[in-house]
Structure formats: C-alpha cells, structure tokens
Write a protein that holds these residues in place. Structure first.
Motif, PDB file in Angstrom:
ATOM      1  N   CYS A   5       0.983  -0.620   0.061  1.00 60.14           N
ATOM      2  CA  CYS A   5      -0.199   0.554   0.325  1.00 60.14           C
ATOM      3  C   CYS A   5       1.027   1.123   0.076  1.00 60.14           C
ATOM      4  O   CYS A   5       0.386   2.798  -0.438  1.00 60.14           O
ATOM      5  N   CYS A   7       2.929   1.998   2.441  1.00 55.75           N
ATOM      6  CA  CYS A   7       3.332   2.818   3.539  1.00 55.75           C
ATOM      7  C   CYS A   7       4.293   2.239   4.202  1.00 55.75           C
ATOM      8  O   CYS A   7       5.418   1.723   4.130  1.00 55.75           O
ATOM      9  N   GLY A   8       4.829   3.343   5.266  1.00 53.31           N
ATOM     10  CA  GLY A   8       5.832   3.030   5.989  1.00 53.31           C
ATOM     11  C   GLY A   8       7.086   3.504   5.880  1.00 53.31           C
ATOM     12  O   GLY A   8       7.611   4.674   4.549  1.00 53.31           O
ATOM     13  N   ARG A  29       9.611   1.443  11.962  1.00 47.64           N
ATOM     14  CA  ARG A  29       9.153   0.499  11.741  1.00 47.64           C
ATOM     15  C   ARG A  29       9.100  -0.263  10.836  1.00 47.64           C
ATOM     16  O   ARG A  29       9.874  -0.325  10.010  1.00 47.64           O
ATOM     17  N   HIS A  33       1.931  -4.140   7.904  1.00 50.70           N
ATOM     18  CA  HIS A  33       0.847  -4.380   7.833  1.00 50.70           C
ATOM     19  C   HIS A  33       0.646  -4.320   5.588  1.00 50.70           C
ATOM     20  O   HIS A  33       0.858  -3.399   5.780  1.00 50.70           O
ATOM     21  N   ARG A  37      -4.649  -6.160   6.512  1.00 43.66           N
ATOM     22  CA  ARG A  37      -3.836  -6.718   7.782  1.00 43.66           C
ATOM     23  C   ARG A  37      -5.297  -5.187   8.847  1.00 43.66           C
ATOM     24  O   ARG A  37      -5.720  -5.759   9.832  1.00 43.66           O
ATOM     25  N   ALA A  38      -4.906  -4.469   7.677  1.00 43.06           N
ATOM     26  CA  ALA A  38      -6.659  -3.355   7.947  1.00 43.06           C
ATOM     27  C   ALA A  38      -7.222  -3.719   8.686  1.00 43.06           C
ATOM     28  O   ALA A  38      -8.292  -3.470   8.973  1.00 43.06           O
ATOM     29  N   HIS A  41      -7.637  -6.069  11.623  1.00 45.41           N
ATOM     30  CA  HIS A  41      -8.098  -4.743  12.604  1.00 45.41           C
ATOM     31  C   HIS A  41      -9.341  -4.155  13.251  1.00 45.41           C
ATOM     32  O   HIS A  41      -9.449  -4.169  14.500  1.00 45.41           O
ATOM     33  N   HIS A  45     -11.151  -4.618  17.732  1.00 45.07           N
ATOM     34  CA  HIS A  45     -11.493  -3.703  18.505  1.00 45.07           C
ATOM     35  C   HIS A  45     -12.790  -3.053  18.172  1.00 45.07           C
ATOM     36  O   HIS A  45     -13.920  -2.655  17.507  1.00 45.07           O
ATOM     37  N   PRO A  50     -15.378   5.202  22.701  1.00 42.86           N
ATOM     38  CA  PRO A  50     -14.530   5.347  23.237  1.00 42.86           C
ATOM     39  C   PRO A  50     -14.495   7.228  23.106  1.00 42.86           C
ATOM     40  O   PRO A  50     -14.084   7.981  24.608  1.00 42.86           O
TER      41      PRO A  50
ATOM     42  N   LEU B   4       3.795  11.902   3.195  1.00 44.20           N
ATOM     43  CA  LEU B   4       3.619  10.094   3.872  1.00 44.20           C
ATOM     44  C   LEU B   4       4.450  11.044   5.276  1.00 44.20           C
ATOM     45  O   LEU B   4       4.505   9.656   5.867  1.00 44.20           O
ATOM     46  N   GLU B   8       4.287  10.279   8.474  1.00 48.99           N
ATOM     47  CA  GLU B   8       4.607  10.006   9.831  1.00 48.99           C
ATOM     48  C   GLU B   8       5.671  10.548  10.503  1.00 48.99           C
ATOM     49  O   GLU B   8       5.495   9.778  11.955  1.00 48.99           O
ATOM     50  N   HIS B  24      -7.378   9.205  19.870  1.00 45.64           N
ATOM     51  CA  HIS B  24      -8.750   8.876  18.549  1.00 45.64           C
ATOM     52  C   HIS B  24      -9.022  10.734  17.948  1.00 45.64           C
ATOM     53  O   HIS B  24      -9.303   9.764  16.293  1.00 45.64           O
ATOM     54  N   LEU B  47      -2.744   5.853   6.132  1.00 47.32           N
ATOM     55  CA  LEU B  47      -1.669   4.703   6.049  1.00 47.32           C
ATOM     56  C   LEU B  47      -0.421   4.458   7.299  1.00 47.32           C
ATOM     57  O   LEU B  47       0.098   3.671   7.637  1.00 47.32           O
ATOM     58  N   GLU B  55      -4.489   3.780  15.269  1.00 48.29           N
ATOM     59  CA  GLU B  55      -5.080   3.611  13.944  1.00 48.29           C
ATOM     60  C   GLU B  55      -5.906   3.680  14.030  1.00 48.29           C
ATOM     61  O   GLU B  55      -6.663   3.509  15.434  1.00 48.29           O
ATOM     62  N   VAL B 109      -7.253   8.279  25.719  1.00 47.22           N
ATOM     63  CA  VAL B 109      -8.390   7.674  26.291  1.00 47.22           C
ATOM     64  C   VAL B 109      -7.369   7.233  28.099  1.00 47.22           C
ATOM     65  O   VAL B 109      -6.616   7.639  27.966  1.00 47.22           O
TER      66      VAL B 109
END
Lengths: 264, 109
Positions: A5, A7-8, A29, A33, A37-38, A41, A45, A50, B4, B8, B24, B47, B55, B109
């Motif tokens: 994708c 990313c990273g 990192r 993923h 995997r997304a 996820h 949860h 929240p 990107l 990051e 959140h 991403l 996430e 949280v």
C-alpha cells in the motif's frame, strides 16, 4: 516502503561508491501491515464508544522537530570541521550530476558528494570516476533526502575537514524543499529545456533557495526560455536569492559558480 | 508525496508523548505557506497510523492563514500565495504566520 500500500518507512540504502556491499540501516517501524491486516484490525477493536472517555492532551509540537533537530546536529558537525555543505535540488535531468562532474574536475581535490536517488548507484559511480569520494543514498520509494539519511551517509563518507560537500538530492522540485538536511546553502538547478515558468509552478522550491543555477544555457538558441523571466519570478518569491546562468557541458560561466561557493 | 513523511513524523511525535495510549483524534495546524496538502496528508495519515496506537484516529487539520509584516509601511497584511507582497507593493516583508506545521493536541483514552 511497503509494496502493498505504499506505507511505512523503509530504511534508505547507503552505498559507498567503489565498495560492493550495501549498508542497510533499517530504522523505524517495519512494513508488516497490509490492506488485509487493516481489515483484520477492524475486528480486534469492538464497537466501543471511546469518545465519552477521552480527554485532550495539549502537545504543541513541531511536526518536523525530529528532522530539524538532526539537521542542526549535521550542521554543527559540518561547521566544526569547516566543511561547506550545499544541498543541490532540481527536477530529474536538469544536469546536477554533470555539474558536479565538471566542478570536481575543475576544482581538484577537497570535494565529496552524497548522491540521492530512488534506485541505482549510477550517480555515485559517475562522481567517483570524476575523482571525488561519494556515497549513494537510495531512498526506495522516498521522494527526498532527510536529515537522518544525511547523518548516516556522513558516517560512511567521513568527509575531510575544510572540504566542500555536495548533497545531490532526489530529482524532484516539490518535496525536498521542506526538509532541512543541515546544509549551509540550498541550490536549485533549473535547465533551459524545462521552461521558464518553473519558479511560479514550483514556488516552495524557489522560495527556499539561496542560489538558482540556470543550466544548459548553450541550448538557449534552440528553446523559448527567458532567463530574465525566471530571475524576475524567482526574486518575487524570494528577493534575496542569487541567480547564475551556466552551462555544465561547455563550462560557460562556471567560474561564477566556483566564486559563489568560495564565498560561503 | 512528502505528506507520507509528514504523516509518519506526526505519528512518531504523538507516540513519543502518549506512549502506548490509544489516540482517537489528532489535531494539526498547517500553515498555508507550507508545501503540505491537507487531503494528501489525511490519505497518508491513514497509512502511517496502521498498526500504531493511532490506528483509526481522526485527523483534524486547522489551516492557518498567511500573514506578513511589511517593513516599508509597518503594517501586517494577509497574503494568499507564496508571492509575499504587501498591499503597498513592497516585497520587504517578514512572515508572521502561515509556516506552522504542528501537532496542537490529541484526544486520548
């Protein structure tokens, strides 16, 4: 960068020209993923609410603080050793490497180069063949060099005190403008075949520059390119910048470029 | 696509301050003189946050206007692009705002 994708952060690869092995310094990192995997996820949860339980943390932290901090460390390291560092930026094919080859040939010793490209060690090999020490940074999918890549490249290159260090950024008139590498000066190379509208089309790059080199002026008779327009537009964006028309191929006006460097 | 790298950096600076706590909402301030496109940043944020405590977090972008102080007429004026000119025509200006690139706050949280 993850091939699924995009990313990273994959570790940029650093290669010393003339050495066969590559130093992989993978940091940050891992790219573990994927889109799948997304999706997984989403089920880890459960449907909680929240928002009711959250509270605000005031951070007020500069996003590029880490890069800027590393850039300052690079700058201090270079300044202590009397090394003049220039960050060369342009679109691909503007003639940065040719300019460096000629600069190395005509200024003799005392030059080392960090080459940035997405892939290949072609440019570092050209620089080495021209007579200077060079390391290649391959950014993979990355579109610019950052201060951490330069720090790691400096560890491999170990330029001598009082040298001139050229950092040839990834060919790109957009992204490199934002990232301080620790250089003393930023130089933008624009060639006459690219068109004279570039300063207004890519204003961030010209706003960041200390010097604009207009390259390939030997081709001026064959293209519609108005050097004065470039100068006027670039100065409107950045009144303090210098501009030198040169030809890295024929050597025209390059003494102006060498003089400019010697005054840093 | 430098957004990107920016995304990051946002994740790294938030995680550094919030540890492993679930985040959140992330609020960032992006000046109009920075070369950062909010839509591209939102795309990359998704991403960059995958597999991190951020996430699924929402990114709220507050775009701040650009203002300069003119040394010629001593006024502060708004500018709409990178051609930093005062209304009086002078280019002798200092940027007062518009170059911000900051994480202002987060909801945890």
């Amino acid at each position: 960068m993850c091939s699924t994708c995009g990313c990273g952060t994959d570790g940029a690869r650093i290669t010393v020209a003339g050495h066969e092995h590559t130093h992989d310094h993978i940091s940050g990192r891992t790219d573990d993923h994927s889109l799948d995997r997304a999706h997984e996820h989403a089920h880890e949860h459960p449907h909680e609410h929240p928002v009711d339980r959250t509270h605000t943390l005031e951070l007020e932290v500069a996003v590029l603080a880490r890069n800027d901090h590393l850039a300052e460390q690079n700058r201090a390291w270079l300044t202590e050793r009397g090394i003049r560092a220039l960050n060369l930026m342009s679109s691909p094919g503007a003639g940065k490497t040719t300019l460096l080859e000629r600069t190395i040939a005509e200024s003799g010793t005392g030059v080392s180069v960090i080459e940035g490209d997405q892939e290949t060690v072609f440019d570092a090999e050209r620089i080495r063949a021209a007579g200077a020490r060079a390391v290649q940074v391959n950014t993979g999918a990355g579109c610019h060099l950052d201060a951490d890549m330069v720090r790691r490249a400096l560890e491999e290159l170990r330029p001598d005190p009082a040298e001139t260090l050229f950092i040839e950024n990834v060919g790109n008139l957009v992204c490199p403008a934002l990232f301080d590498l620790g250089e003393a000066r930023k130089v933008v190379v624009i060639s006459v075949t690219e068109g004279d509208d570039k300063p207004l089309k890519y204003p961030h790059m010209f706003a960041a520059a200390d010097l604009v080199l207009v390259n390939k002026i030997d081709l001026l008779p064959y293209v519609d390119f108005d050097v004065h327009r470039v100068e006027r537009d670039a100065r409107e964006l950045n009144p303090g910048l210098d501009l030198l028309p040169v030809s890295a191929r024929t050597g025209e006006n390059l003494t102006d470029w060498y003089d400019w460097i010697s005054q840093i | 696509m430098h957004e990107l790298s920016i995304a990051e950096s946002i994740v790294d600076s938030v995680v550094q301050r919030t540890g492993g706590r679930r985040v959140h909402v992330v609020r960032v301030r992006v000046g109009r003189l920075t070369a950062v496109v909010p839509d591209a940043l939102r795309f990359c944020f998704e991403l960059a946050t995958a597999g991190t405590p951020l996430e699924g977090a929402r990114l709220e972008v507050d775009q701040t206007d650009a203002r300069v102080h003119c040394r010629a007429c001593e006024k502060d004026v708004a500018v709409t692009d990178l051609l930093l000119l005062c209304d009086c025509g002078s280019a002798d200006v200092d940027v007062v705002s518009g170059r911000e690139l900051q994480v202002s706050s987060v909801e945890v949280v």
